[in-house]
Design an enzyme around this catalytic site. Sequence first.
Site, PDB file in Angstrom:
ATOM      1  N   LYS A  62      79.667  58.377  76.376  1.00  0.00           N
ATOM      2  CA  LYS A  62      78.915  58.256  77.599  1.00  0.00           C
ATOM      3  C   LYS A  62      77.940  57.286  77.424  1.00  0.00           C
ATOM      4  CE  LYS A  62      78.269  63.013  77.000  1.00  0.00           C
ATOM      5  NZ  LYS A  62      77.583  64.452  77.324  1.00  0.00           N
ATOM      6  N   GLY A  63      77.786  56.730  76.086  1.00  0.00           N
ATOM      7  CA  GLY A  63      76.589  55.931  75.777  1.00  0.00           C
ATOM      8  C   GLY A  63      76.552  54.509  76.532  1.00  0.00           C
ATOM      9  N   GLU A 114      81.216  48.999  74.948  1.00  0.00           N
ATOM     10  CA  GLU A 114      80.505  50.202  74.246  1.00  0.00           C
ATOM     11  C   GLU A 114      79.253  49.733  73.887  1.00  0.00           C
ATOM     12  OE1 GLU A 114      80.318  52.852  73.261  1.00  0.00           O
ATOM     13  OE2 GLU A 114      81.709  53.206  71.375  1.00  0.00           O
ATOM     14  N   ASP A 115      78.509  50.904  73.811  1.00  0.00           N
ATOM     15  CA  ASP A 115      76.897  50.789  73.597  1.00  0.00           C
ATOM     16  C   ASP A 115      76.717  50.083  72.044  1.00  0.00           C
ATOM     17  OD1 ASP A 115      77.913  52.983  72.094  1.00  0.00           O
ATOM     18  OD2 ASP A 115      76.280  54.285  72.877  1.00  0.00           O
ATOM     19  N   ASP A 124      79.082  50.541  65.393  1.00  0.00           N
ATOM     20  CA  ASP A 124      78.443  50.904  63.811  1.00  0.00           C
ATOM     21  C   ASP A 124      79.180  51.060  62.978  1.00  0.00           C
ATOM     22  OD1 ASP A 124      76.382  52.261  62.364  1.00  0.00           O
ATOM     23  OD2 ASP A 124      76.848  54.212  63.197  1.00  0.00           O
ATOM     24  N   LYS A 178      75.562  47.042  64.390  1.00  0.00           N
ATOM     25  CA  LYS A 178      75.050  47.127  63.378  1.00  0.00           C
ATOM     26  C   LYS A 178      75.924  46.835  62.230  1.00  0.00           C
ATOM     27  CE  LYS A 178      73.033  51.468  64.094  1.00  0.00           C
ATOM     28  NZ  LYS A 178      72.486  52.809  63.837  1.00  0.00           N
ATOM     29  N   PHE A 216      68.248  53.771  63.748  1.00  0.00           N
ATOM     30  CA  PHE A 216      68.708  54.606  64.722  1.00  0.00           C
ATOM     31  C   PHE A 216      68.098  54.403  66.081  1.00  0.00           C
ATOM     32  CE2 PHE A 216      70.792  57.943  67.225  1.00  0.00           C
ATOM     33  CZ  PHE A 216      71.944  58.036  66.505  1.00  0.00           C
ATOM     34  N   ARG A 264      68.667  59.554  76.550  1.00  0.00           N
ATOM     35  CA  ARG A 264      69.674  58.759  77.289  1.00  0.00           C
ATOM     36  C   ARG A 264      69.002  58.127  78.419  1.00  0.00           C
ATOM     37  NH1 ARG A 264      75.136  59.052  75.326  1.00  0.00           N
ATOM     38  NH2 ARG A 264      75.890  61.119  74.744  1.00  0.00           N
TER      39      ARG A 264
HETATM   40  P1  IMP Z   1      81.072  54.022  65.133  1.00  0.00           P
HETATM   41  O1  IMP Z   1      82.617  54.678  65.225  1.00  0.00           O
HETATM   42  O2  IMP Z   1      80.614  54.362  63.757  1.00  0.00           O
HETATM   43  O3  IMP Z   1      81.302  52.735  65.123  1.00  0.00           O
HETATM   44  O4  IMP Z   1      80.127  54.799  66.120  1.00  0.00           O
HETATM   45  C1  IMP Z   1      79.893  54.317  67.333  1.00  0.00           C
HETATM   46  C2  IMP Z   1      79.158  55.500  67.923  1.00  0.00           C
HETATM   47  O5  IMP Z   1      78.265  56.124  67.060  1.00  0.00           O
HETATM   48  C3  IMP Z   1      78.539  54.822  69.236  1.00  0.00           C
HETATM   49  O6  IMP Z   1      79.212  54.757  70.314  1.00  0.00           O
HETATM   50  C4  IMP Z   1      77.475  55.764  69.322  1.00  0.00           C
HETATM   51  O7  IMP Z   1      77.845  56.761  70.043  1.00  0.00           O
HETATM   52  C5  IMP Z   1      77.119  56.074  67.934  1.00  0.00           C
HETATM   53  N1  IMP Z   1      75.949  55.686  67.305  1.00  0.00           N
HETATM   54  C6  IMP Z   1      75.744  54.624  66.504  1.00  0.00           C
HETATM   55  N2  IMP Z   1      74.703  54.118  65.821  1.00  0.00           N
HETATM   56  C7  IMP Z   1      74.092  54.685  66.952  1.00  0.00           C
HETATM   57  C8  IMP Z   1      72.381  54.572  67.179  1.00  0.00           C
HETATM   58  O8  IMP Z   1      71.848  53.912  66.486  1.00  0.00           O
HETATM   59  N3  IMP Z   1      72.128  55.111  68.076  1.00  0.00           N
HETATM   60  C9  IMP Z   1      72.833  55.813  69.178  1.00  0.00           C
HETATM   61  N4  IMP Z   1      73.919  56.103  68.864  1.00  0.00           N
HETATM   62  C10 IMP Z   1      74.614  55.318  67.815  1.00  0.00           C
HETATM   63 MG    MG Z   2      78.222  57.084  71.972  1.00  0.00          MG
END
Ligand code: IMP
Ligand code: MG
Length: 180
Positions: free
Chosen positions: A43-44, A100-101, A104, A132, A153, A166
């Site tokens: 949803k982000g 994507e939002d 990470d 990040k 975060f 959100r």
């Molecule tokens: P990844 O699979 O670890 O790259 O995670 C991606 C998902 O983790 C994003 O779509 C977010 O939902 C969540 N996420 C990672 N870091 C943050 C943050 O700083 N704030 C909010 N959501 C985050």
């Molecule tokens: Mg997300």
Amino acid sequence: MLHKDVFEKLMSEEELAQTVSALAERISADYAGRELIVVGVLKGSVMFFADLFRRLTLDECQMDFMAASSYGSGAASSGKITLTKDITCNVIGRDVLIVEDILDTGNTLSYLRDYLLEKGAASVKICTLFDKPSRRKKPITADYTGRVVEDLFIVGYGLDYSEHYRNLPYVGVLKAEIYS
Ligand code: IMP
Ligand code: MG
């Protein structure tokens, strides 16, 4: 109640709008004359997606959405990704842009990118509002990045912490005491 948990404003509404416009301009130039399927990751990315998509100047662009869960609703993502909502349009032979939002560890986006390529997409590129890179576990980079952030975060403008925040119209850094 919400705003007191955010200790620093990272991006104001105006800065977000400028960043999104600049990304839309680059994407519109790169895909000019082509058809594009823009896939938002729920949803982000909803706020970002809505603002970006309406600024694309392409004649032929479609929207679709996916959702993935990585077990756990806190600050960290586990490595195991499950698709909880699939796209409905046919991507065979099509150019796809995932929106994507935040990128990470990269677990979510590498899974989704590979999934769309396996479905037969001609190309899959990634547009992320935030990145990040210091937390990366998968070798993945975005093709379009709004802003690189440190290992903090962040919440707001669609980004959540356990489904909260959100609705903040800006993006802020969550106080560590909330998630640690
Ligand atoms: P990844 O699979 O670890 O790259 O995670 C991606 C998902 O983790 C994003 O779509 C977010 O939902 C969540 N996420 C990672 N870091 C943050 C943050 O700083 N704030 C909010 N959501 C985050
Ligand atoms: Mg997300």
